[in-house]
Structure formats: structure tokens, C-alpha cells
Write a protein that holds these residues in place. Structure first.
Motif, PDB file in Angstrom:
ATOM      1  N   PHE A 277      27.569  24.322  37.745  1.00 16.25           N
ATOM      2  CA  PHE A 277      28.525  24.789  38.745  1.00 16.25           C
ATOM      3  C   PHE A 277      28.193  26.176  39.292  1.00 16.25           C
ATOM      4  O   PHE A 277      29.001  26.751  40.024  1.00 16.25           O
ATOM      5  CB  PHE A 277      29.926  24.809  38.148  1.00 16.25           C
ATOM      6  N   ILE A 278      27.037  26.722  38.942  1.00  9.02           N
ATOM      7  CA  ILE A 278      26.685  28.054  39.441  1.00  9.02           C
ATOM      8  C   ILE A 278      26.731  28.074  40.965  1.00  9.02           C
ATOM      9  O   ILE A 278      26.195  27.185  41.628  1.00  9.02           O
ATOM     10  CB  ILE A 278      25.295  28.479  38.937  1.00  9.02           C
ATOM     11  N   GLY A 279      27.394  29.080  41.512  1.00  5.16           N
ATOM     12  CA  GLY A 279      27.544  29.205  42.955  1.00  5.16           C
ATOM     13  C   GLY A 279      28.811  28.584  43.499  1.00  5.16           C
ATOM     14  O   GLY A 279      29.167  28.802  44.656  1.00  5.16           O
ATOM     15  N   ASN A 280      29.532  27.818  42.659  1.00 10.82           N
ATOM     16  CA  ASN A 280      30.780  27.189  43.090  1.00 10.82           C
ATOM     17  C   ASN A 280      31.944  28.094  42.712  1.00 10.82           C
ATOM     18  O   ASN A 280      32.293  28.227  41.535  1.00 10.82           O
ATOM     19  CB  ASN A 280      30.925  25.816  42.430  1.00 10.82           C
ATOM     20  N   SER A 281      32.564  28.714  43.696  1.00  5.42           N
ATOM     21  CA  SER A 281      33.618  29.694  43.421  1.00  5.42           C
ATOM     22  C   SER A 281      34.820  29.081  42.714  1.00  5.42           C
ATOM     23  O   SER A 281      35.545  29.778  41.996  1.00  5.42           O
ATOM     24  CB  SER A 281      34.066  30.359  44.730  1.00  5.42           C
ATOM     25  N   ASN A 282      35.028  27.772  42.900  1.00  4.37           N
ATOM     26  CA  ASN A 282      36.154  27.120  42.232  1.00  4.37           C
ATOM     27  C   ASN A 282      35.975  27.056  40.718  1.00  4.37           C
ATOM     28  O   ASN A 282      36.948  26.875  39.989  1.00  4.37           O
ATOM     29  CB  ASN A 282      36.349  25.701  42.774  1.00  4.37           C
ATOM     30  N   MET A 283      34.728  27.170  40.267  1.00  2.78           N
ATOM     31  CA  MET A 283      34.434  27.092  38.845  1.00  2.78           C
ATOM     32  C   MET A 283      34.073  28.454  38.252  1.00  2.78           C
ATOM     33  O   MET A 283      33.664  28.543  37.100  1.00  2.78           O
ATOM     34  CB  MET A 283      33.286  26.111  38.598  1.00  2.78           C
ATOM     35  N   LEU A 284      34.210  29.499  39.041  1.00  2.00           N
ATOM     36  CA  LEU A 284      33.916  30.862  38.594  1.00  2.00           C
ATOM     37  C   LEU A 284      35.118  31.423  37.844  1.00  2.00           C
ATOM     38  O   LEU A 284      36.225  31.472  38.369  1.00  2.00           O
ATOM     39  CB  LEU A 284      33.587  31.745  39.800  1.00  2.00           C
ATOM     40  N   LEU A 285      34.883  31.838  36.596  1.00  2.00           N
ATOM     41  CA  LEU A 285      35.962  32.393  35.780  1.00  2.00           C
ATOM     42  C   LEU A 285      36.148  33.887  35.991  1.00  2.00           C
ATOM     43  O   LEU A 285      37.253  34.419  35.834  1.00  2.00           O
ATOM     44  CB  LEU A 285      35.687  32.119  34.294  1.00  2.00           C
ATOM     45  N   GLY A 286      35.089  34.596  36.324  1.00  2.00           N
ATOM     46  CA  GLY A 286      35.136  36.037  36.490  1.00  2.00           C
ATOM     47  C   GLY A 286      33.775  36.621  36.209  1.00  2.00           C
ATOM     48  O   GLY A 286      32.789  35.889  36.042  1.00  2.00           O
ATOM     49  N   ASN A 292      36.282  40.404  29.580  1.00  2.00           N
ATOM     50  CA  ASN A 292      35.613  40.000  28.346  1.00  2.00           C
ATOM     51  C   ASN A 292      35.854  38.509  28.126  1.00  2.00           C
ATOM     52  O   ASN A 292      36.695  37.887  28.792  1.00  2.00           O
ATOM     53  CB  ASN A 292      36.104  40.834  27.161  1.00  2.00           C
ATOM     54  N   PHE A 293      35.123  37.936  27.168  1.00  2.00           N
ATOM     55  CA  PHE A 293      35.221  36.496  26.936  1.00  2.00           C
ATOM     56  C   PHE A 293      36.616  36.085  26.477  1.00  2.00           C
ATOM     57  O   PHE A 293      37.118  35.024  26.853  1.00  2.00           O
ATOM     58  CB  PHE A 293      34.177  36.047  25.915  1.00  2.00           C
ATOM     59  N   LYS A 294      37.242  36.895  25.665  1.00  2.00           N
ATOM     60  CA  LYS A 294      38.584  36.565  25.176  1.00  2.00           C
ATOM     61  C   LYS A 294      39.551  36.377  26.345  1.00  2.00           C
ATOM     62  O   LYS A 294      40.269  35.370  26.414  1.00  2.00           O
ATOM     63  CB  LYS A 294      39.095  37.652  24.238  1.00  2.00           C
ATOM     64  N   ASP A 295      39.558  37.325  27.269  1.00  2.00           N
ATOM     65  CA  ASP A 295      40.473  37.228  28.401  1.00  2.00           C
ATOM     66  C   ASP A 295      40.105  36.064  29.324  1.00  2.00           C
ATOM     67  O   ASP A 295      40.986  35.399  29.886  1.00  2.00           O
ATOM     68  CB  ASP A 295      40.480  38.535  29.191  1.00  2.00           C
ATOM     69  N   LEU A 296      38.811  35.815  29.486  1.00  2.00           N
ATOM     70  CA  LEU A 296      38.394  34.691  30.323  1.00  2.00           C
ATOM     71  C   LEU A 296      38.863  33.362  29.737  1.00  2.00           C
ATOM     72  O   LEU A 296      39.335  32.477  30.460  1.00  2.00           O
ATOM     73  CB  LEU A 296      36.872  34.681  30.479  1.00  2.00           C
ATOM     74  N   LEU A 297      38.731  33.214  28.408  1.00  2.00           N
ATOM     75  CA  LEU A 297      39.107  31.960  27.765  1.00  2.00           C
ATOM     76  C   LEU A 297      40.617  31.789  27.646  1.00  2.00           C
ATOM     77  O   LEU A 297      41.102  30.686  27.374  1.00  2.00           O
ATOM     78  CB  LEU A 297      38.458  31.869  26.378  1.00  2.00           C
ATOM     79  N   GLU A 298      41.358  32.856  27.841  1.00  2.00           N
ATOM     80  CA  GLU A 298      42.818  32.769  27.821  1.00  2.00           C
ATOM     81  C   GLU A 298      43.406  32.806  29.231  1.00  2.00           C
ATOM     82  O   GLU A 298      44.624  32.801  29.401  1.00  2.00           O
ATOM     83  CB  GLU A 298      43.390  33.924  26.989  1.00  2.00           C
ATOM     84  N   SER A 299      42.538  32.822  30.241  1.00  2.00           N
ATOM     85  CA  SER A 299      43.000  32.909  31.623  1.00  2.00           C
ATOM     86  C   SER A 299      43.592  31.576  32.081  1.00  2.00           C
ATOM     87  O   SER A 299      43.263  30.503  31.569  1.00  2.00           O
ATOM     88  CB  SER A 299      41.851  33.297  32.545  1.00  2.00           C
ATOM     89  N   ASP A 300      44.491  31.660  33.061  1.00  2.00           N
ATOM     90  CA  ASP A 300      45.106  30.452  33.615  1.00  2.00           C
ATOM     91  C   ASP A 300      44.050  29.522  34.201  1.00  2.00           C
ATOM     92  O   ASP A 300      44.156  28.295  34.088  1.00  2.00           O
ATOM     93  CB  ASP A 300      46.122  30.823  34.702  1.00  2.00           C
TER      94      ASP A 300
END
Length: 372
Positions: A277-286, A292-300
């Protein structure tokens, strides 16, 4: 953190490559990436946050406590041994007991020499080499920018890895040319003593290997592999399907209900749920430099995407093969006509393959070839 397997990391070490393969899914996204090699500042942040995540939440493997980092590209060897020496020093600095970091590298192998091979061996890298089969198949798609094929250089490097006892696996893209010649492909693997094989169907944007061509190739290859009866010869799809048949753990994400068990970090620090999914903004977490990874994995957004991987088509949930196939590849569901709520574009083809494998096992059991 939401309930999930502890994620492995796929790190896009560099967006540069010394080949110009015609099915590369990275090339079209490189224009927006200014960093040809991931800056060590970003690499340091990745390793620091990842080891901290493991400390806070524990790893998926409580017994082994191993963190897996896969260095990808582009072509990661272009970053140089000095770069990877610095990576190892960073890992040693942030690695804390009981966690052990295990590195893997995915390479086209054409830059490997004796120094590289010794480096990979001394530092216990898992090595995966891209090779699409015998010369007449490989050189159709895996070419230098000048149009010349890369087969001879890859084979030279494979011989070096074998000579210096460096374990490696192969990543083989199943193009329509390869799909038409399963016997040729199998004979090539046997003749070169290549025994750890991962098969990836050709897919590029809306162009992909036709499902029936994939199924026919895989069925023919399975019969050859099964009849050989060599326990040292592993083909990843087949071992995962057989594990599913016998209710044993499966290792490949697309047979394991996906569950987003990888994260992919691009060279600029952008974090995605999967490298496809690289380059797909819909799949970009941040971007890891901003969080950090913790916040990304707890993101909505991550929780939404994790739930989306479990939102299978209603036919999948009632299918007798669902426990074996796990619903297929999330990316191939995404590019299906019905999007992520649809079925893997290889759904019918996978049913055909799994049914064939089941019948082969049952028939062999009756002749005492295998024990059920």
C-alpha cells in the motif's frame, strides 16, 4: 493497544534500485520521496520506538522474544555495509533483555560479493533473494535499466551464498510466462538445489496474473513437489495450506486472516499497514518522525483498518475452506471490484488449489504415503 499479533517491520532502506523490473510496485511512488536512502536519524527513531513497544506490550512470541526487522527496497544493499554496520550498532544500543533483534534482507543479489556474504553470515541475517526462475523466464522481467537481463549476476551470488553456507530463500514472481511452464521451473529449482521458495503472483495496478493460470500452475507444481517427498524442500504456500488442513499454526499473513501483522516504513518515515500500500494515502498511518508505534497502533485509523481486514465477504465466512485460506490477501481484496469488503481476486483459484491438495493428501493417506 488493540488485540493483534506483534508486528514485524518491513523497512524501505532505500528507494533506489540497480534494476528496472517491469512489475515493480515501488517505482511509481518514488517521485514523491526525496530520500534515496533512509537517514540514520529515522532508522534510529524506528528501532528506539520498536524496542520500547516490545518492552511495553511484549512480543507475539513469548518464548522466543524476537523482534523481526526486514530491510527492503528498492535494493537495500545499495545503502552499503557501512550503513548496516551502523544499524547493528543502533540495535545493540536500544536492544534490552529479554528481546532479541533478528534482521532479514530482501535483495536482488546482484551486488553481493564475498565481503557482503561474510557480513550477512557473521551478523546472522535472514536472506531472501528475488529470482523468477531459469534464465529465459527471469530475464524477461528482471532487467537492468539498459534492458539487459540480470540472471547471470543473481546466480553468481546464489553460488556464493551456497559456498559460504549462508541460508537463503527465494522470492519468485509468477508471471504468465512462468505459469505456463511449471515443469521447467521445478526442474530448475532441483538442478540448482534451491529449496526454500516463496511464490508471489504477478500483480501491478489493475494488471495481474489470471486466477485460473495461477491455480493451474500451483496445482502442477504441488504435484511435483509432493511426489518428490523431500522434507527439506519448502514451498511457502503449500506448507501453509497443509498446516491449515491439520489445524496447525500458519505463518503467511494471507493464510492467517491477515490481522495486519506487519508494518511498513517508507524511506521518509511514512508508516503503512503493508508494503503493497505504499503511496496510498488511505493506508498511511502517519510518519514515525512525528509520532511513535504505540500511538499509531492505538489510533482510530489503525483500529478501523484492523477491523476492515476482518470484515470478510459473507461467502467467505460460510466457506468450508475459510479456516485454511483465512480469507486471502487484504491487498487483493482491496483491488477487487468490491473493495475491502469483497473477496480476494484469487478466491476461486485458491479453492481449486486447496481442494486438490486435500484430495491428494487423502489419496496418499490411503496408500500410506502420509499419516493423517
Amino acid at each position: 493497544m488493540p488485540e493483534m499479533p506483534f508486528p514485524d517491520l518491513i523497512i524501505k532502506t532505500t528507494s533506489a534500485c540497480n534494476l528496472s523490473c517491469d512489475y515493480c510496485y515501488i517505482q511509481s511512488y518514488n517521485n514523491g520521496i526525496s530520500n534515496k536512502v533512509m537517514p540514520l536519524k529515522i532508522t534510529t527513531k524506528i528501532i528506539k520506538d520498536y524496542t520500547q513497544l516490545a518492552t511495553d506490550f511484549g512480543t507475539a512470541d513469548e518464548e522466543e522474544n524476537t523482534l523481526y526487522l526486514f530491510w527492503h527496497g528498492g535494493e537495500p544493499t545499495l545503502a552499503g555495509k557501512t550503513y548496516f554496520t551502523e544499524v547493528l550498532n543502533i540495535e545493540k544500543y536500544f536492544s534490552t533483555s529479554p528481546h532479541n533483534i533478528k534482521n532479514g534482507i530482501v535483495t536482488n543479489a546482484i551486488s553481493l560479493d564475498i565481503d557482503w556474504v561474510n557480513f550477512l553470515k557473521e551478523n546472522d541475517f535472514m536472506v531472501s533473494v528475488s529470482l523468477d526462475g531459469p534464465e529465459q523466464i527471469h530475464n524477461l522481467h528482471r532487467k537492468y535499466p539498459n534492458g539487459n537481463g540480470s540472471f547471470n549476476e543473481v546466480m553468481r551470488s546464489l553460488k556464493l551464498l551456497q559456498e559460504y553456507d549462508v541460508p537463503f530463500g527465494l522470492l519468485n514472481v509468477i508471471t504468465k510466462d512462468l505459469a505456463a511452464q511449471p515443469q521447467l521451473f521445478f526442474d530448475f529449482l532441483i538442478s540448482q538445489n534451491l529449496q526454500d521458495i516463496a511464490l508471489i503472483p504477478y500483480q501491478k495496478s489493475d494488471d495481474f496474473l489470471l486466477p485460473n493460470d495461477w491455480a493451474d500452475f500451483m496445482i502442477s507444481l504441488f504435484d511435483l513437489w509432493f511426489d518428490l517427498d523431500n522434507p527439506k524442500f519448502h514451498i511457502r504456500d503449500f506448507t501453509n495450506i497443509i498446516s491449515g488442513i491439520f489445524d496447525r499454526p500458519k505463518t503467511l499473513c494471507e493464510y492467517n486472516n491477515c490481522l495486519i501483522n506487519h508494518l511498513c516504513i517508507d524511506t521518509n518515515g511514512d508508516v503503512y499497514i503493508c508494503d503493497m500500500f505504499i503511496g496510498n494515502s488511505n493506508m498511511l498511518l502517519g510518519n514515525i518522525t512525528e509520532t511513535n508505534f504505540k500511538d499509531l497502533l492505538e489510533s482510530d485509523k489503525y483500529i478501523y483498518l484492523q477491523n476492515a481486514t476482518k470484515n470478510h465477504h459473507e461467502e467467505c465466512l460460510s466457506c468450508e475452506y475459510f479456516r485454511i485460506c483465512g480469507g486471502g490477501c487484504f491487498y487483493r481484496r482491496f483491488i477487487s471490484p468490491h473493495g475491502i469488503a469483497g473477496k480476494d481476486i484469487y478466491c476461486a483459484a485458491r479453492k481449486k488449489l486447496i481442494s486438490h491438495i486435500l484430495q491428494k493428501i487423502i489419496t496418499s493417506a490411503k496408500t500410506e504415503k502420509v499419516t493423517l
